[in-house]
Design an enzyme around this catalytic site. Structure first.
Site, PDB file in Angstrom:
ATOM      1  N   GLY A  14       0.843  -1.205   0.000  1.00 45.14           N
ATOM      2  CA  GLY A  14       0.000   0.000   0.000  1.00 45.14           C
ATOM      3  C   GLY A  14       0.870   1.243   0.000  1.00 45.14           C
ATOM      4  O   GLY A  14       0.530   2.240   0.630  1.00 45.14           O
ATOM      5  N   SER A  16       1.469   3.314  -2.344  1.00 42.21           N
ATOM      6  CA  SER A  16       1.138   4.308  -3.369  1.00 42.21           C
ATOM      7  C   SER A  16       0.423   5.534  -2.818  1.00 42.21           C
ATOM      8  O   SER A  16       0.485   6.609  -3.410  1.00 42.21           O
ATOM      9  CB  SER A  16       0.244   3.654  -4.431  1.00 42.21           C
ATOM     10  OG  SER A  16      -0.907   3.111  -3.813  1.00 42.21           O
ATOM     11  N   ARG A  17      -0.274   5.375  -1.709  1.00 43.77           N
ATOM     12  CA  ARG A  17      -1.120   6.467  -1.188  1.00 43.77           C
ATOM     13  C   ARG A  17      -0.993   6.534   0.323  1.00 43.77           C
ATOM     14  O   ARG A  17      -0.484   5.615   0.965  1.00 43.77           O
ATOM     15  CB  ARG A  17      -2.602   6.209  -1.504  1.00 43.77           C
ATOM     16  CG  ARG A  17      -2.944   6.159  -2.945  1.00 43.77           C
ATOM     17  CD  ARG A  17      -4.450   6.192  -3.164  1.00 43.77           C
ATOM     18  NE  ARG A  17      -5.121   4.928  -2.934  1.00 43.77           N
ATOM     19  CZ  ARG A  17      -6.024   4.711  -1.969  1.00 43.77           C
ATOM     20  NH1 ARG A  17      -6.362   5.674  -1.136  1.00 43.77           N
ATOM     21  NH2 ARG A  17      -6.589   3.526  -1.828  1.00 43.77           N
ATOM     22  N   ASN A  90       1.853  -2.376   5.412  1.00 45.49           N
ATOM     23  CA  ASN A  90       1.034  -1.179   5.634  1.00 45.49           C
ATOM     24  C   ASN A  90      -0.354  -1.273   4.993  1.00 45.49           C
ATOM     25  O   ASN A  90      -1.310  -0.714   5.521  1.00 45.49           O
ATOM     26  CB  ASN A  90       1.790   0.041   5.073  1.00 45.49           C
ATOM     27  CG  ASN A  90       0.889   1.239   4.914  1.00 45.49           C
ATOM     28  OD1 ASN A  90       0.547   1.914   5.881  1.00 45.49           O
ATOM     29  ND2 ASN A  90       0.471   1.522   3.674  1.00 45.49           N
ATOM     30  N   TYR A 159     -12.365  -5.582  11.169  1.00 49.48           N
ATOM     31  CA  TYR A 159     -11.166  -4.729  11.111  1.00 49.48           C
ATOM     32  C   TYR A 159     -10.462  -4.755  12.478  1.00 49.48           C
ATOM     33  O   TYR A 159      -9.246  -4.973  12.557  1.00 49.48           O
ATOM     34  CB  TYR A 159     -11.560  -3.303  10.732  1.00 49.48           C
ATOM     35  CG  TYR A 159     -10.401  -2.330  10.660  1.00 49.48           C
ATOM     36  CD1 TYR A 159      -9.637  -2.210   9.509  1.00 49.48           C
ATOM     37  CD2 TYR A 159     -10.080  -1.505  11.750  1.00 49.48           C
ATOM     38  CE1 TYR A 159      -8.574  -1.310   9.436  1.00 49.48           C
ATOM     39  CE2 TYR A 159      -9.019  -0.608  11.694  1.00 49.48           C
ATOM     40  CZ  TYR A 159      -8.277  -0.512  10.528  1.00 49.48           C
ATOM     41  OH  TYR A 159      -7.222   0.380  10.467  1.00 49.48           O
ATOM     42  N   LYS A 163      -6.683  -6.367  13.175  1.00 50.86           N
ATOM     43  CA  LYS A 163      -5.547  -5.620  13.726  1.00 50.86           C
ATOM     44  C   LYS A 163      -5.099  -6.216  15.077  1.00 50.86           C
ATOM     45  O   LYS A 163      -3.905  -6.210  15.389  1.00 50.86           O
ATOM     46  CB  LYS A 163      -5.910  -4.133  13.869  1.00 50.86           C
ATOM     47  CG  LYS A 163      -6.208  -3.460  12.528  1.00 50.86           C
ATOM     48  CD  LYS A 163      -5.033  -3.497  11.560  1.00 50.86           C
ATOM     49  CE  LYS A 163      -5.232  -2.587  10.357  1.00 50.86           C
ATOM     50  NZ  LYS A 163      -4.087  -2.594   9.432  1.00 50.86           N
TER      51      LYS A 163
HETATM   52  N1  LIG Z   1      -6.228   6.283   8.023  1.00 51.28           N
HETATM   53  C1  LIG Z   1      -6.476   5.962   9.275  1.00 51.28           C
HETATM   54  O1  LIG Z   1      -7.239   6.660   9.989  1.00 51.28           O
HETATM   55  C2  LIG Z   1      -5.822   4.740   9.885  1.00 51.28           C
HETATM   56  C3  LIG Z   1      -5.921   4.556  11.268  1.00 51.28           C
HETATM   57  C4  LIG Z   1      -5.320   3.441  11.856  1.00 51.28           C
HETATM   58  C5  LIG Z   1      -4.658   2.513  11.062  1.00 51.28           C
HETATM   59  N2  LIG Z   1      -4.593   2.700   9.720  1.00 51.28           N
HETATM   60  C6  LIG Z   1      -3.909   1.683   8.921  1.00 51.28           C
HETATM   61  O2  LIG Z   1      -2.863   2.264   8.174  1.00 51.28           O
HETATM   62  C7  LIG Z   1      -2.669   1.533   6.962  1.00 51.28           C
HETATM   63  C8  LIG Z   1      -2.650   2.503   5.786  1.00 51.28           C
HETATM   64  O3  LIG Z   1      -3.877   3.198   5.780  1.00 51.28           O
HETATM   65  P1  LIG Z   1      -4.141   4.515   4.889  1.00 51.28           P
HETATM   66  O4  LIG Z   1      -5.062   5.362   5.661  1.00 51.28           O
HETATM   67  O5  LIG Z   1      -2.875   5.064   4.377  1.00 51.28           O
HETATM   68  O6  LIG Z   1      -4.966   3.838   3.678  1.00 51.28           O
HETATM   69  P2  LIG Z   1      -5.402   4.403   2.259  1.00 51.28           P
HETATM   70  O7  LIG Z   1      -5.137   5.859   2.159  1.00 51.28           O
HETATM   71  O8  LIG Z   1      -6.770   3.888   2.034  1.00 51.28           O
HETATM   72  O9  LIG Z   1      -4.368   3.641   1.267  1.00 51.28           O
HETATM   73  C9  LIG Z   1      -4.452   2.252   1.209  1.00 51.28           C
HETATM   74  C10 LIG Z   1      -3.281   1.701   0.428  1.00 51.28           C
HETATM   75  O10 LIG Z   1      -3.335   0.272   0.528  1.00 51.28           O
HETATM   76  C11 LIG Z   1      -3.465  -0.299  -0.776  1.00 51.28           C
HETATM   77  N3  LIG Z   1      -4.323  -1.476  -0.686  1.00 51.28           N
HETATM   78  C12 LIG Z   1      -5.600  -1.566  -0.255  1.00 51.28           C
HETATM   79  N4  LIG Z   1      -6.040  -2.831  -0.350  1.00 51.28           N
HETATM   80  C13 LIG Z   1      -5.009  -3.548  -0.854  1.00 51.28           C
HETATM   81  C14 LIG Z   1      -4.850  -4.908  -1.228  1.00 51.28           C
HETATM   82  N5  LIG Z   1      -5.855  -5.798  -1.116  1.00 51.28           N
HETATM   83  N6  LIG Z   1      -3.660  -5.300  -1.713  1.00 51.28           N
HETATM   84  C15 LIG Z   1      -2.631  -4.431  -1.873  1.00 51.28           C
HETATM   85  N7  LIG Z   1      -2.734  -3.115  -1.558  1.00 51.28           N
HETATM   86  C16 LIG Z   1      -3.912  -2.693  -1.067  1.00 51.28           C
HETATM   87  C17 LIG Z   1      -4.050   0.800  -1.645  1.00 51.28           C
HETATM   88  O11 LIG Z   1      -3.755   0.556  -3.016  1.00 51.28           O
HETATM   89  P3  LIG Z   1      -4.826   1.004  -4.175  1.00 51.28           P
HETATM   90  O12 LIG Z   1      -4.937   2.496  -4.086  1.00 51.28           O
HETATM   91  O13 LIG Z   1      -4.216   0.539  -5.456  1.00 51.28           O
HETATM   92  O14 LIG Z   1      -6.121   0.320  -3.827  1.00 51.28           O
HETATM   93  C18 LIG Z   1      -3.321   2.016  -1.051  1.00 51.28           C
HETATM   94  O15 LIG Z   1      -2.001   2.063  -1.548  1.00 51.28           O
HETATM   95  C19 LIG Z   1      -3.803   0.496   6.908  1.00 51.28           C
HETATM   96  O16 LIG Z   1      -3.332  -0.760   7.320  1.00 51.28           O
HETATM   97  C20 LIG Z   1      -4.820   1.033   7.908  1.00 51.28           C
HETATM   98  O17 LIG Z   1      -5.596   0.001   8.473  1.00 51.28           O
HETATM   99  C21 LIG Z   1      -5.148   3.795   9.112  1.00 51.28           C
END
Ligand SMILES: NC(=O)c1ccc[n+]([C@@H]2O[C@H](COP(=O)([O-])OP(=O)(O)OC[C@H]3O[C@@H](n4cnc5c(N)ncnc54)[C@H](OP(=O)(O)O)[C@@H]3O)[C@@H](O)[C@H]2O)c1
Length: 254
Positions: A14, A16-17, A90, A159, A163
Site C-alpha cells: 500500500g 502508493s497512497r 502497511n 477490522y 488488527k
Molecule cells: N487512516 C487511518 O485513519 C488509519 C488509522 C489506523 C490505522 N490505519 C492503517 O494504516 C494503513 C494505511 O492506511 P491509509 O489510511 O494510508 O490507507 P489508504 O489511504 O486507504 O491507502 C491504502 C493503500 O493500501 C493499498 N491497498 C488496499 N487494499 C489492498 C490490497 N488488497 N492489496 C494491496 N494493496 C492494497 C491501496 O492501493 P490502491 O490504491 O491501489 O487500492 C493504497 O495504496 C492500513 O493498514 C490502515 O488500516 C489507518
C-alpha cells in the site's frame, strides 16, 4: 531525525497512497531501494514512484488477499535486487459491516475479505520475506496496525479483529525470528488524515473524532511514517515485539 537505509531494499505494501506513500518517500530519501505495492490504482503508484529520491525503485500490483500475487511480488524483488531488508506491512482496508444491518452472506464476505487482506496477507509476506532475511543474516518487519485493536470497532468488528490478530502475530514472530536477527515491530495509529478516514473525518463526526485527542486533531500521515522509519532503522533491535501507539493520547491503554 536522520535515517540511513543505504544499500537496503524495502517493500512497502500500500505504498502508493496515504501513510504508505509517506513511508516510501522517507525510505527513498534515506537511501533505500523501494518497492511500492498497490492493489488497483496504478496512476497513484506511478505518481508516487516518480516522486521518489534516488533510483532502483519500482511498483508492483499485487493483492494482499492473493497468496500467489505475493509470491510473485517477493520473487520479483529477489530477482531484481537479490535481497530484501525491510518489509512494511502497511496495506489495509476498512469496510463497515454493522452486525444488525448486515445480512449473513455479506457478514461472511466482510470477515473473509478483511481478515485476508489485513492479517493473512501480512503473515504471508512475513513468511516469504523471512526466508530471504534469514539467509542474508537479518531484516526488519514493521506492521501497521490500529488503535481499533484495543478500543474496539463497533461497526467494523472484522477490522478490529484483524488488527488485534496482527498485534499478536507480530509478538509471536518477534520471539521466533529474533535469533535470526529479524526484528518485528508494530505501530498502532488512531485516526490519520488519509483517504481511508476521509468520510469519517467530515462534518460534526470529524469534530468529535478530533476532540478525542487533547491535541484536538488526528495524526498526519508523516507522523505515522516517521515512527515506522524509526522502528525499521538500525538500533531498535531491543524494541522487537513492541506495539507503539501513535494516537495523540486519544486512547490510553494499560
Ligand atoms: N487512516 C487511518 O485513519 C488509519 C488509522 C489506523 C490505522 N490505519 C492503517 O494504516 C494503513 C494505511 O492506511 P491509509 O489510511 O494510508 O490507507 P489508504 O489511504 O486507504 O491507502 C491504502 C493503500 O493500501 C493499498 N491497498 C488496499 N487494499 C489492498 C490490497 N488488497 N492489496 C494491496 N494493496 C492494497 C491501496 O492501493 P490502491 O490504491 O491501489 O487500492 C493504497 O495504496 C492500513 O493498514 C490502515 O488500516 C489507518
Amino acid at each position: 531525525m536522520k535515517f540511513n537505509f543505504e544499500n537496503q531494499v524495502a517493500l512497502v505494501t500500500g505504498g502508493s497512497r496515504g501513510i504508505g506513500k509517506e513511508i516510501s518517500q522517507m525510505l527513498a530519501e534515506a537511501g533505500a531501494k523501494v518497492v511500492i505495492n498497490y492493489r488497483s490504482n496504478k496512476t497513484a503508484a506511478d505518481e508516487t514512484l516518480a516522486q521518489l529520491a534516488g533510483d532502483g525503485h519500482f511498483a508492483v500490483k499485487a493483492d494482499m488477499g492473493n497468496p500467489a500475487d505475493l509470491k510473485t511480488l517477493v520473487d520479483q524483488i529477489i530477482s531484481t535486487h537479490g535481497r530484501i531488508d525491510v518489509l512494511i506491512n502497511n496495506a489495509g482496508i476498512f469496510e463497515a459491516h454493522p452486525i444488525l444491518e448486515t445480512n449473513f452472506d455479506d457478514w461472511q464476505t466482510a470477515w473473509q475479505n478483511i481478515l485476508n487482506i489485513n492479517l493473512v496477507g501480512p503473515s504471508n509476506l512475513i513468511h516469504l520475506c523471512s526466508q530471504h532475511m534469514a539467509k542474508q543474516g537479518g531484516g526488519r518487519v514493521v506492521n501497521v496496525s490500529s488503535r481499533g485493536a484495543f478500543r474496539g470497532e463497533p461497526d467494523c468488528p472484522a477490522y478490529g479483529a484483524s488488527k488485534a490478530g496482527m498485534n499478536a502475530m507480530g509478538q509471536s514472530l518477534a520471539k521466533k525470528l529474533a535469533p535470526q536477527n529479524i526484528f518485528v515491530h508494530t505501530v498502532a495509529p488512531g485516526f490519520v488524515e488519509t483517504e481511508m478516514a476521509k468520510e469519517a473525518l467530515k462534518g460534526e463526526n470529524g469534530v468529535a473524532l478530533r476532540s478525542q485527542s487533547p491535541l484536538n486533531r488526528v495524526a498526519k500521515p508523516e507522523e505515522v511514517a516517521r515512527t515506522v522509519m524509526f522502528l525499521a532503522s538500525a538500533g531498535t533491535e531491543f524494541l522487537t515485539g513492541c506495539i507503539v501507539d501513535v494516537n495523540g493520547a486519544s486512547y490510553l491503554r494499560s
